[in-house]
Write a protein that holds these residues in place. Structure first.
Motif, short mmCIF file in Angstrom:
data_model
loop_
_atom_site.label_atom_id
_atom_site.label_comp_id
_atom_site.label_asym_id
_atom_site.label_seq_id
_atom_site.Cartn_x
_atom_site.Cartn_y
_atom_site.Cartn_z
N ARG A 108 49.14 50.71 -34.19
CA ARG A 108 48.70 52.09 -33.99
C ARG A 108 48.33 52.34 -32.52
O ARG A 108 48.66 53.39 -31.96
N LEU A 109 47.65 51.39 -31.91
CA LEU A 109 47.29 51.54 -30.51
C LEU A 109 48.54 51.66 -29.63
O LEU A 109 48.61 52.49 -28.71
N LYS A 110 49.53 50.84 -29.91
CA LYS A 110 50.77 50.87 -29.12
C LYS A 110 51.48 52.20 -29.23
O LYS A 110 52.12 52.66 -28.27
N LEU A 111 51.39 52.83 -30.39
CA LEU A 111 52.07 54.11 -30.62
C LEU A 111 51.21 55.31 -30.24
O LEU A 111 51.67 56.45 -30.32
N GLY A 112 49.97 55.08 -29.86
CA GLY A 112 49.07 56.18 -29.52
C GLY A 112 48.54 56.90 -30.74
O GLY A 112 48.03 58.03 -30.63
N MET A 113 48.62 56.26 -31.91
CA MET A 113 48.11 56.87 -33.14
C MET A 113 46.59 56.69 -33.22
O MET A 113 46.02 55.78 -32.62
N LEU A 114 45.95 57.55 -33.96
CA LEU A 114 44.53 57.40 -34.26
C LEU A 114 44.33 56.15 -35.12
O LEU A 114 45.11 55.88 -36.04
N LEU A 115 43.27 55.40 -34.85
CA LEU A 115 42.99 54.21 -35.66
C LEU A 115 42.53 54.59 -37.06
O LEU A 115 42.81 53.89 -38.03
N GLN A 116 41.76 55.67 -37.17
CA GLN A 116 41.30 56.18 -38.47
C GLN A 116 40.68 55.07 -39.34
O GLN A 116 41.11 54.82 -40.45
N THR A 117 39.66 54.45 -38.80
CA THR A 117 38.97 53.38 -39.54
C THR A 117 37.54 53.80 -39.85
O THR A 117 36.78 54.16 -38.94
N ASP A 118 37.18 53.76 -41.11
CA ASP A 118 35.87 54.23 -41.55
C ASP A 118 34.69 53.47 -40.92
O ASP A 118 33.68 54.09 -40.59
N PRO A 119 34.77 52.14 -40.75
CA PRO A 119 33.61 51.44 -40.18
C PRO A 119 33.17 51.96 -38.80
O PRO A 119 31.98 51.93 -38.50
N THR A 120 34.12 52.42 -37.99
CA THR A 120 33.71 52.96 -36.70
C THR A 120 32.96 54.28 -36.87
O THR A 120 31.99 54.56 -36.17
N VAL A 121 33.42 55.09 -37.82
CA VAL A 121 32.73 56.36 -38.10
C VAL A 121 31.32 56.09 -38.58
O VAL A 121 30.35 56.72 -38.13
N ILE A 122 31.18 55.14 -39.49
CA ILE A 122 29.87 54.77 -40.03
C ILE A 122 28.95 54.28 -38.92
O ILE A 122 27.78 54.66 -38.85
N TYR A 123 29.49 53.47 -38.03
CA TYR A 123 28.68 52.96 -36.91
C TYR A 123 28.20 54.11 -36.04
O TYR A 123 27.03 54.13 -35.60
N GLY A 124 29.07 55.08 -35.79
CA GLY A 124 28.70 56.23 -34.98
C GLY A 124 27.68 57.13 -35.64
O GLY A 124 26.92 57.84 -34.97
N MET A 125 27.61 57.09 -36.98
CA MET A 125 26.63 57.90 -37.71
C MET A 125 25.23 57.34 -37.56
O MET A 125 24.24 58.07 -37.66
N GLY A 126 25.13 56.04 -37.35
CA GLY A 126 23.81 55.43 -37.18
C GLY A 126 22.94 55.61 -38.41
O GLY A 126 23.36 55.37 -39.55
N ALA A 127 21.72 56.07 -38.20
CA ALA A 127 20.74 56.23 -39.28
C ALA A 127 21.14 57.32 -40.26
O ALA A 127 20.58 57.39 -41.37
N ARG A 128 22.09 58.16 -39.90
CA ARG A 128 22.51 59.24 -40.81
C ARG A 128 23.33 58.70 -41.98
O ARG A 128 23.49 59.39 -43.00
N PHE A 129 23.87 57.51 -41.85
CA PHE A 129 24.70 56.95 -42.93
C PHE A 129 23.81 56.56 -44.11
O PHE A 129 22.88 55.77 -43.97
N ASP A 130 24.11 57.12 -45.29
CA ASP A 130 23.30 56.87 -46.48
C ASP A 130 24.04 56.06 -47.54
O ASP A 130 23.63 56.00 -48.70
N GLY A 131 25.14 55.43 -47.13
CA GLY A 131 25.93 54.65 -48.07
C GLY A 131 27.20 55.33 -48.48
O GLY A 131 28.08 54.70 -49.08
N ASN A 132 27.33 56.61 -48.18
CA ASN A 132 28.54 57.37 -48.50
C ASN A 132 29.09 58.01 -47.23
O ASN A 132 28.34 58.44 -46.35
N ILE A 133 30.41 58.06 -47.14
CA ILE A 133 31.06 58.74 -46.02
C ILE A 133 31.83 59.94 -46.59
O ILE A 133 32.62 59.80 -47.53
N ARG A 134 31.56 61.10 -46.04
CA ARG A 134 32.12 62.35 -46.57
C ARG A 134 33.11 62.96 -45.58
O ARG A 134 33.19 62.55 -44.42
N LYS A 135 33.81 63.99 -46.06
CA LYS A 135 34.80 64.66 -45.22
C LYS A 135 34.16 65.22 -43.97
O LYS A 135 34.73 65.13 -42.88
#
Length: 329
Positions: A231-258
């Protein structure tokens, strides 16, 4: 004159007997009902003071006899201060050697693969065997003590089990874990595959941290890495949930929503191309190797089969089919 000679000989025999008894005592195990007795020898302690401190801690030994043995063996001024353990079958002679060599009581701390630095700090802060000398430091201040070349500590400590003497400095553990990470990272970097889309070992470390959080099966690490590298080589978005969760920090309550996927942070790989600015976890050696040598595959997608393994696909059509099969059923 004969009387004097007899008295002298008798005295010599008594002395020899006493010395023999003393030598015998020094080699007899110190009996105790406890599996181990902890004790501490203070800095600057004489052999006599060390004997008193051990006795006060519950070690069944006569301080006077211990002092005499230390002096007799010429080791009374060589005892090292620190925390020790008296283990079963230890003799007085072995005990003195233990104190001379500084064989301190051993403690251990296990840092788990995939932990965040925050979790690592919490585990270190909670360990009763450490001297908590970094508690007042911010993450930034701590990194200045460990390695001022790095500002953010995430991912920069190697997950492993560390052994140390009781009462050791927290900072010592941080430095040891960081040095081990740098060593492992460099070793993996030197063995990396050609044409990887990383400009530095730090970027590879960031990839390894994502692989660590995304992998349910250790055997799939290289395939997971292949997907993200492709994906990196093609310039595509990685679209990986763990990075989103990490960026949420304390806001993450165990669920990731749209709405979470649509909220921009530096770590939202659904909105931002490329790797996030820092690692998101402490990767182990297998994830480091996977990031440096991903599988030879054209896969661009993967979805969980629900049993801990993943289904990999080279195109979106096959991926949607796999999502319907394993997720939407």
């Amino acid at each position: 004159m004969a009387f004097i000679k007899k008295t002298f000989v008798l005295g010599m025999l008594v002395a020899a007997g006493a010395a023999g008894g003393f030598a015998w005592w020094s080699e007899q195990p110190i009996t105790t009902e406890e599996p181990a007795i902890e004790f501490t020898i203070s800095k600057g302690s004489t052999a006599g003071a060390a004997g008193q401190q051990m006795a006060q801690a519950g070690v069944p030994i006569q301080p006077l006899m211990f002092n005499m043995l230390a002096r007799f063996t010429g080791k009374s001024n060589k005892l090292k201060a620190g925390s020790y353990e008296l283990k079963p079958n230890t003799t007085p002679a072995r005990l003195i050697d233990q104190l001379v060599r500084g064989e301190f009581a051993q403690e251990s701390l296990t840092i788990i693969e995939g932990w965040t630095f925050k979790q690592m700090r919490a585990a270190i802060a909670a360990h009763k065997g450490l001297r908590h000398d970094t508690a007042e430091l911010s993450d930034k201040e701590l990194m200045e003590r460990v390695n001022p070349d790095f500002k953010d500590p995430e991912g920069l400590f190697f997950p492993d089990t560390y052994l140390f003497a009781k009462g050791s400095s927290e900072l010592q553990i941080f430095k040891q874990a960081h040095q081990m990470l740098i060593q492992r990272l460099q070793e993996a970097w030197e063995k990396r595959s050609a044409d990887l889309p990383y400009s530095s070992p730090y970027q590879a470390l960031t990839m390894a941290s994502i692989v660590e959080k995304e992998t349910g099966q250790k055997s799939e690490r290289s395939m997971i890495a292949a997907v993200f590298v492709n994906r990196l080589k093609l310039g595509m978005l990685l679209q990986t949930d763990p990075t989103v969760i990490y960026g949420m920090g304390a806001r993450f309550d165990g669920n990731i929503r749209k709405k979470d996927l649509e909220t921009d942070t530096p770590y939202n790989t659904y909105l931002r191309t490329g790797l996030p600015p820092t690692p998101i976890s402490l990767p182990g050696v297998q994830s480091l190797m996977a990031a440096m040598a991903p599988a030879k595959s054209g896969a661009l997608y993967f979805v969980s089969r629900g049993n801990g393994t993943s289904q990999f696909s080279d195109n979106l059509t096959d991926h949607n089919r796999a999502v319907n099969q394993y997720q939407r059923q």
